[in-house]
Structures are given as C-alpha cells and as structure tokens.
Scaffold this motif. Sequence first.
Motif, short mmCIF file in Angstrom:
data_model
loop_
_atom_site.label_atom_id
_atom_site.label_comp_id
_atom_site.label_asym_id
_atom_site.label_seq_id
_atom_site.Cartn_x
_atom_site.Cartn_y
_atom_site.Cartn_z
N THR A 1 0.70 -1.07 -0.06
CA THR A 1 0.05 0.13 0.11
C THR A 1 0.66 1.41 -0.12
O THR A 1 1.87 1.16 0.62
CB THR A 1 -0.92 0.07 1.31
OG1 THR A 1 -1.69 -0.96 1.26
CG2 THR A 1 -1.88 1.20 1.22
N ARG A 2 0.33 2.32 -0.36
CA ARG A 2 0.96 3.69 -0.59
C ARG A 2 0.24 4.60 0.02
O ARG A 2 -1.02 4.74 -0.25
CB ARG A 2 1.45 3.92 -1.82
CG ARG A 2 2.53 3.16 -2.84
CD ARG A 2 2.76 3.76 -4.17
NE ARG A 2 3.72 3.02 -4.81
CZ ARG A 2 5.07 3.07 -4.80
NH1 ARG A 2 5.37 4.27 -3.91
NH2 ARG A 2 5.87 2.15 -5.36
N ILE A 3 0.84 5.42 0.73
CA ILE A 3 0.29 6.81 1.60
C ILE A 3 1.03 7.91 1.40
O ILE A 3 2.30 7.65 1.54
CB ILE A 3 0.03 6.44 3.08
CG1 ILE A 3 -0.62 5.11 3.68
CG2 ILE A 3 -0.38 7.59 3.90
CD1 ILE A 3 -0.70 4.77 4.86
N SER A 4 0.51 8.78 0.73
CA SER A 4 1.12 9.90 0.43
C SER A 4 2.26 9.60 -0.58
O SER A 4 3.16 10.18 -0.66
CB SER A 4 1.78 10.67 1.27
OG SER A 4 0.67 11.31 2.27
N GLY A 5 2.16 8.63 -1.43
CA GLY A 5 3.10 8.24 -2.35
C GLY A 5 4.27 7.40 -1.97
O GLY A 5 5.02 6.80 -2.81
N GLN A 6 4.08 7.05 -0.89
CA GLN A 6 5.16 6.19 0.02
C GLN A 6 4.75 4.91 0.44
O GLN A 6 3.64 4.66 0.84
CB GLN A 6 5.61 6.80 1.35
CG GLN A 6 6.49 6.21 2.01
CD GLN A 6 8.24 6.40 1.63
OE1 GLN A 6 8.04 7.41 0.93
NE2 GLN A 6 8.91 5.65 1.94
N LEU A 7 5.74 3.85 -0.17
CA LEU A 7 5.12 2.50 0.14
C LEU A 7 5.43 2.17 1.62
O LEU A 7 6.49 2.52 2.09
CB LEU A 7 6.40 1.63 -0.84
CG LEU A 7 6.12 0.14 -0.82
CD1 LEU A 7 4.67 -0.14 -1.57
CD2 LEU A 7 7.07 -0.46 -1.39
N ILE A 8 4.39 1.58 2.13
CA ILE A 8 4.52 1.70 3.76
C ILE A 8 5.37 0.52 4.11
O ILE A 8 5.56 0.72 5.36
CB ILE A 8 2.93 1.63 4.36
CG1 ILE A 8 2.28 0.35 3.97
CG2 ILE A 8 2.23 2.79 3.74
CD1 ILE A 8 0.99 0.07 4.68
N GLU A 9 5.41 -0.62 3.38
CA GLU A 9 6.31 -1.56 3.86
C GLU A 9 5.94 -2.31 5.38
O GLU A 9 6.58 -2.32 6.23
CB GLU A 9 7.69 -1.22 3.72
CG GLU A 9 8.16 -0.76 2.50
CD GLU A 9 9.70 -0.49 2.85
OE1 GLU A 9 10.32 -0.29 3.60
OE2 GLU A 9 10.36 -0.13 1.43
N LEU A 10 4.66 -2.70 5.52
CA LEU A 10 3.99 -2.94 6.76
C LEU A 10 4.68 -4.18 7.14
O LEU A 10 4.91 -5.13 6.50
CB LEU A 10 2.52 -3.11 6.70
CG LEU A 10 1.73 -3.84 7.92
CD1 LEU A 10 0.42 -2.94 8.17
CD2 LEU A 10 1.65 -5.25 7.81
#
Length: 593
Positions: A555-564
């Motif tokens: 998933t991306r948030i604000s264009g950043q891959l979150i790497e959960l």
Amino acid sequence: MNTSEQAPDAPAPEAPESVADVPAEPTFDDLGLEHAVLRALRDVGYETPSAIQAATIPALLTGRDVVGLAQTGTGKTAAFALPILSRLDLEQKTPQALVLAPTRELALQVCEAFEKYSAHLPDVRVLPVYGGQGYGVQLSALRRGVHIVVGTPGRIMDHLEKGTLDLSELRFLVLDEADEMLKMGFAEDVETILAETPDDKQVALFSATMPPQIRRISKQYLSDAQEIAVKGKTTTATNITQRYLVVAYPQKVDALTRILEVENFAGMIVFVRTKSETETLAEKLRARGYSAAAINGDVPQPQRERTVDQLKQAKLDILVATDVAARGLDVERISHVVNFDIPTDTESYVHRIGRTGRAGRTGDAISFVTPRERYLLKSIEKATGQKLTPMQMPSADEVNTTRLTRFDDAITAALSESQRVDRFRDIVSHYVRHHDVPEVDVAAALAIVAQGETPLLLDPSADPAPQEYDRRRGDDRGRREERGPKRRGSQPMETYRIAVGKRHRVEPRQIVGALANEGGLGRDDFGAIQIRGDFSLVELPAELSKDTISRLSKTRISGQLIELRPDSGRPAKKGRDGRRDSNRPARKPRHRS
C-alpha cells in the motif's frame, strides 16, 4: 422499498437550497424510468420507491446535479443507479459513469445493485475497482470496455496516475457516502478525481451529514444542484421478537444447528450475504439431517418457484437465501428468520425480518453478530426504535433435553402402532429367550442400531465459552487468557510498523483509509495509532493472514510504500544505500566488559 421502511432522520443540513416535494404515493412507473429498468424492478419485487428515490430519480433523469441528504438504508443506491441505467449509451465503450465509495464492501454492493437493475439491459458492463484486487482483472476489463466503474478513491487514483482509466467521456459522477470518504482521509483524492473529469458531467453527491467541507465541494464542483433532504423512519413489526447472538464466525454453523434443535419453528429463512454461501450452508444443513435448500439470484425462476412451493407445503423446512432472492416472499409457515450474516444497512434488516410475522402472525428474528460487527446493533436499534434482546448459544444440556423429549415422543408414537409393535415384540421375545439378555438391554441395543454412529446426546464439556456482550461498556466478556496479546474489544491486537511518519505529513485518518481499503478492514480492526518521525505504529488484528499482510505491505500513503511489518520494538537496519531495510533484523547491541 416501501416508504414506511426507511432510516431515521438525517441530520438537518445547513440552509438547504431546495427540498423536493415528494408525491404522496408514487410508483416507479411514475418516475420516467426506462421500460427495461422497470422490468428488472418488478423481477425483484420493488413496487413503491422510497422517499429519496421518489425525489432524486426525476431530477437526475432531467440531467440536474443533486445533493442528497439521507442515511444508509434509505435506498440511495437505487436513487442514482436507476436513472444512470436509463440514460446509458451502450455504444460508448469508455466509462460513462463513475461511482466513488469509501470502502470496497460498499463498492461491491453498488456493483451488485447495478447488475441487478440492468438484468434486462443487454451488454451493460459494470466494473468494481478497489484495493486488494489484482490489477490484471481490472486492466483487462477496462481494455474490453466498461460502461460503469464503481471504486474506492485510492484505487481510482492509481489508475488515473497509470493512465489506465479514461474518464474523458464521463457523463455521470456519483459520490456515495461523501462524509465517510472525508472521515477516511480521501478528501484530496476525491477533489483530484473531480478535477480530472469533464466539466459538463452530471454529479450526484450523497451524504448523511453536511459538514463544511462537503458543502464547499458541492458548491465548487456541482452546478445549480437540487438539494434533497429526506426525513423518514425505519420500523419493524411489534409482533416479531428480535434477538441477537454474539458468536465467532467459525461457531456460526454450530450455533445455527443448536438453535434449530431447541427452537420450535415451522419454516425458516436463513439469510447470508453471498450467492455461494447459500449453497454451502444449505449443504451443511442437509448433511446434519435438515430439509434445506438454497435460493439466490442465479437460481432460475422455475426452480425458485418449485422451492417456494415445497416450503409452503412443508416438504422443505429451511430456505437459505440472499436478500434479492427473498424479496416479496410471503409464506405463512415462516415462523423464524435468522440473519446468519447480519446486514450492514437497516433497510435490508427490516426487509429480511419482515418475511416472518406476516398478516398479524407472530414471528422470531435472530441475528448472528460477530464481535467486529456489534456496532451494527446500535445502528439497527436506532433506526428501528426497538431493542434487540441478547441470547446465549443453546447449551449442550438444553440440546440434550430437547433430543430426549423427541426420543420419548418417537417411542410413544411407535407404541401407538399396535400391529407393528406386536410383530417386533415376538422378535424381541425370541432374542431374549435364546440369549438370556434382559429386555431393557435389548431395547438399548435397538436404540443404538436406530441411532447409528452419531451420539444421541452432546458432551456438555465441549460447550464453547459464552460470549457475553456488555452494551454499556461496548465490549465482549467471556473466557479470556490471563496473558496474551493486547486486545481491542474481544480480538487480539498486534502492533505493526509502517514506513510513513510525520515527515511524510500523514494523519491517522489517511492510515485508516488506506489500510481499510487495501486489507478489507473495518473500524473495529484498528487500535492505537502512533505517528513518529519517519515511521508509524498501528495496532491491527493479530490474526491477519499472510495474503492480507502482503497486500498491505504494498500500500502507498502519500506516494510512499508503507512496507508494513510486525513491530519488533527496534528500528530496521540501514542498507548500503542509506535506507532502512525492513526485511533485515536489527543487530543486537554489543556490551563492552
């Protein structure tokens, strides 16, 4: 969809521009819909439009923008789907209508509604677009051409950025549950999508409330919009006893089986959410010795009629159905309705339990509620103005008492057949004389033969721990481990780390919105959220599957891959390029002696 079956009053809007006059008792034939659409409505048993439908459909058919203020369960989906279908150009292959929904569950419901209402419109293509579904399916459908796209803002934005979704010829845009989209942090995405669409499109915005941000969006992106505020109520018959059982999903079939054993029912409808589940559950019930059959939207009409006739004639006792398949069903024998899957909107709940207690008769409605779904109880009670009574899963002792009573009744009934009893008496007497066995032992042995391998009585020690729901505290109280992971309500929680933080200017609502859509999570699935410098910590259910974690990681948030990933309490180690490697465990610090 009857005007007497609607949700409670929506919060009053700020100075409505206009409130449509709703005719006293209009029918769908009065609203100007296409003949093929009217045929589909008759197929599913809809006769009278709800207030929001009666006011909105004529305005949308004339091409006017609309702001609809109404809560979930008032029939909003049909209010915009029916006029869109009536005005589609089936020759145009690029998307003509776009519906934005806050969650993938709502997007799928809206898609199902479009498919249901377009049953007599040839070649109408509807595509759901949401996170968690593979891009390949969506891309191939878009290449073939679709008329209507229903999606969540995040995934629609992804397609726009990739250039895979062409909205240049869009004619209709719907914002469904706009206030919920804003709460989930989609305001910026929604405005970006609005700006990417043609200026001459028709816009319909539906919201339960009218906060300032919704008012601003409607002023900026809608042209001379007619504002329609619906006031109504959803009621259920007072002669229907309404109960609920808090039960974990894996226990539902056992809970239903025990209810079937202890409840004195004549005919029953068991409601589930999906077509496939109707067949699965009906098969499980048949395997347990019950006379059950499934009906859903895929069942041909002749077969449906045969099944309903069997229910009426007591050749069938249990019908497992979806909402659509049970519309308009009126069978006197139906004494019980069970919501195996509790509906997410109050109108569906009212329609479901209305299948019992018909024509002044009494009826029983039982709803299964998983711990995550308990918030729906408050919505139903608020909408209907009636309290649901809690119940416990029938215990093994209760089931055994019922089984013994039926066993006694079966013996009594058999003894009344004197001629057959005389013949078997001679056989038993012959066995007793030749084997020197007491008659009571022979009777017990015959009971074993009749019962087969299945035990007559349940083992009380195998009873599941009861789930007690404390409504004042809003939690589930049952047997809990003294130690274990953190819990929210009754479900264990685990802390996960995501690679976005304060420097990415993220807010909790953006995190909730993105993870909810990609992972199919609900509000109760989120615990504490801590936003740190370059990462955040989020409490999520501990039992997340590997597939869900994999999807969320991308998933991306604000264009950043979150790497959960699960939080170990230590920062991820930096790689050679200076970035943190979330896959490598941090090295333990060395201690100098």
